[in-house]
Design a protein around this motif. Structure first.
Motif, PDB file in Angstrom:
ATOM      1  N   PRO A 179     -76.590  20.051  87.249  1.00 63.88           N
ATOM      2  CA  PRO A 179     -75.254  19.909  86.678  1.00 63.88           C
ATOM      3  C   PRO A 179     -74.646  18.551  87.036  1.00 63.88           C
ATOM      4  O   PRO A 179     -74.800  18.069  88.161  1.00 63.88           O
ATOM      5  CB  PRO A 179     -74.471  21.057  87.323  1.00 63.88           C
ATOM      6  CG  PRO A 179     -75.517  22.064  87.694  1.00 63.88           C
ATOM      7  CD  PRO A 179     -76.714  21.259  88.081  1.00 63.88           C
TER       8      PRO A 179
ATOM      9  N   ARG B  22     -73.091  19.545  81.601  1.00 64.52           N
ATOM     10  CA  ARG B  22     -72.261  20.655  82.070  1.00 64.52           C
ATOM     11  C   ARG B  22     -73.129  21.877  82.355  1.00 64.52           C
ATOM     12  O   ARG B  22     -73.938  22.277  81.525  1.00 64.52           O
ATOM     13  CB  ARG B  22     -71.205  20.973  81.014  1.00 64.52           C
ATOM     14  CG  ARG B  22     -70.228  22.079  81.404  1.00 64.52           C
ATOM     15  CD  ARG B  22     -69.132  22.202  80.360  1.00 64.52           C
ATOM     16  NE  ARG B  22     -68.290  23.359  80.609  1.00 64.52           N
ATOM     17  CZ  ARG B  22     -68.531  24.569  80.118  1.00 64.52           C
ATOM     18  NH1 ARG B  22     -69.594  24.751  79.337  1.00 64.52           N
ATOM     19  NH2 ARG B  22     -67.723  25.582  80.384  1.00 64.52           N
ATOM     20  N   GLU B  23     -73.008  22.442  83.534  1.00 65.41           N
ATOM     21  CA  GLU B  23     -73.781  23.592  84.006  1.00 65.41           C
ATOM     22  C   GLU B  23     -75.274  23.269  84.145  1.00 65.41           C
ATOM     23  O   GLU B  23     -76.065  24.141  84.509  1.00 65.41           O
ATOM     24  CB  GLU B  23     -73.616  24.810  83.081  1.00 65.41           C
ATOM     25  CG  GLU B  23     -72.187  25.319  82.979  1.00 65.41           C
ATOM     26  CD  GLU B  23     -72.069  26.493  82.036  1.00 65.41           C
ATOM     27  OE1 GLU B  23     -73.114  26.939  81.510  1.00 65.41           O
ATOM     28  OE2 GLU B  23     -70.946  26.975  81.832  1.00 65.41           O
TER      29      GLU B  23
ATOM     30  N   GLN C   1     -79.658  29.533  87.182  1.00 69.14           N
ATOM     31  CA  GLN C   1     -79.412  29.233  85.768  1.00 69.14           C
ATOM     32  C   GLN C   1     -80.181  30.151  84.830  1.00 69.14           C
ATOM     33  O   GLN C   1     -79.835  30.261  83.655  1.00 69.14           O
ATOM     34  CB  GLN C   1     -79.808  27.781  85.476  1.00 69.14           C
ATOM     35  CG  GLN C   1     -78.947  26.733  86.156  1.00 69.14           C
ATOM     36  CD  GLN C   1     -79.579  25.348  86.065  1.00 69.14           C
ATOM     37  OE1 GLN C   1     -80.800  25.220  86.139  1.00 69.14           O
ATOM     38  NE2 GLN C   1     -78.754  24.318  85.929  1.00 69.14           N
TER      39      GLN C   1
END
Length: 265
Positions: free
Chosen positions: A173, A197-198, A228
């Motif tokens: 991220p 993002r993420e 994730q």
């Protein structure tokens, strides 16, 4: 104590003083990799400044083989051996499989496929010119290596023909980049680490775009962190994949994979 042992001892002590955890092993590698004591000293100085050992040596070990790496190219990680094994398992049951190593970096995954699958048709792609040059150097005529943005790099004739897509795309991220180890943060290209993002932006693009490139029973396999994996598996499901997740508890790495439901019959 002979001169070689004395030199090894001095190198080890200096590396220990710089905080290297595996000082003895690194000292041995530096000395073996140099043609003279003077050259070894140059290599040691590079290492003492914090340059990654793999850049100093010019290679990284991946599944028991040496993969050439140069500064500016992502260093293959041992954790990616988990993805290599999963992709190799998928490819091994196929006759003359067509394989794509996406976000290939130095081509580490493809070196494994080339060594194990003599009849495979290998393709690799990366956005970074330095990575493409490194992959071509490592793979020679064993694979076609393309430069470009994900699947846009590929020739159109590969549409619908790829049996295995293995993707080791960046998945750190953006907000966590400042917390990476110093060696990676300073020396490796940010584009090879930053997953947005993420950490899932590129992986989600790959998931959404893969279907038109896969063969009827083709499989997409991607590496991510174990944290994730659940969210990415949902993206696989939404994209029409029959999804599975494997986790390497030793490294916290996961492989999310899938075959398209409407092509599996």
């Amino acid at each position: 104590m002979d001169a070689d042992q004395q030199l090894l001892g001095r190198f080890t002590a200096r590396l220990q003083g710089a905080g290297c955890v595996f000082a003895l092993e690194e000292a041995e590698l530096l000395l073996r990799g140099a043609r003279s004591a003077a050259e070894a000293e140059v290599l040691l100085q590079r290492r003492l400044t914090g340059e990654p050992l793999e850049y100093v040596l010019g290679w990284a070990e991946f599944l028991g083989r040496r993969v050439k790496v140069v500064p500016g190219v992502f260093i293959p990680r041992r954790r990616t051996e988990f993805l290599a094994a999963a992709a190799l398992e998928s490819a091994s049951g196929r006759n003359a499989p067509v394989i794509l190593d996406l976000c290939c970096g130095s081509g580490a995954l493809s070196t494994v496929f080339a060594a194990a699958l003599s009849k495979a048709e290998l393709h690799a792609a990366d956005l970074a010119p330095d990575a493409v040059a490194a992959a071509r150097s490592n793979l020679g005529d064993q694979a076609q290596v393309y430069q470009g943005d994900l699947f846009d790099a590929l020739p159109r004739q590969l549409r619908g023909r790829i049996d295995v897509v293995a993707a080791n795309a960046p998945y750190v991220p953006t907000e966590q980049l400042p917390f990476l180890p110093r060696e990676a943060r300073i020396h490796e290209p940010a584009g090879a680490l930053d997953g947005g993002r993420e950490g899932l932006e590129l992986l989600r693009r790959i998931t959404a775009e893969a279907s038109e490139w896969l063969s009827r029973d083709g499989e997409l396999l991607v590496e991510c962190s174990s944290g994730q994996a659940p969210g990415l598996a949902e993206d696989f499901d939404a994209a029409g994949f029959r999804t599975a997740t494997r986790t390497d508890t030793d490294t916290g790495t996961a492989v999310v994979s899938g075959t398209l439901k409407d092509r599996s019959a």
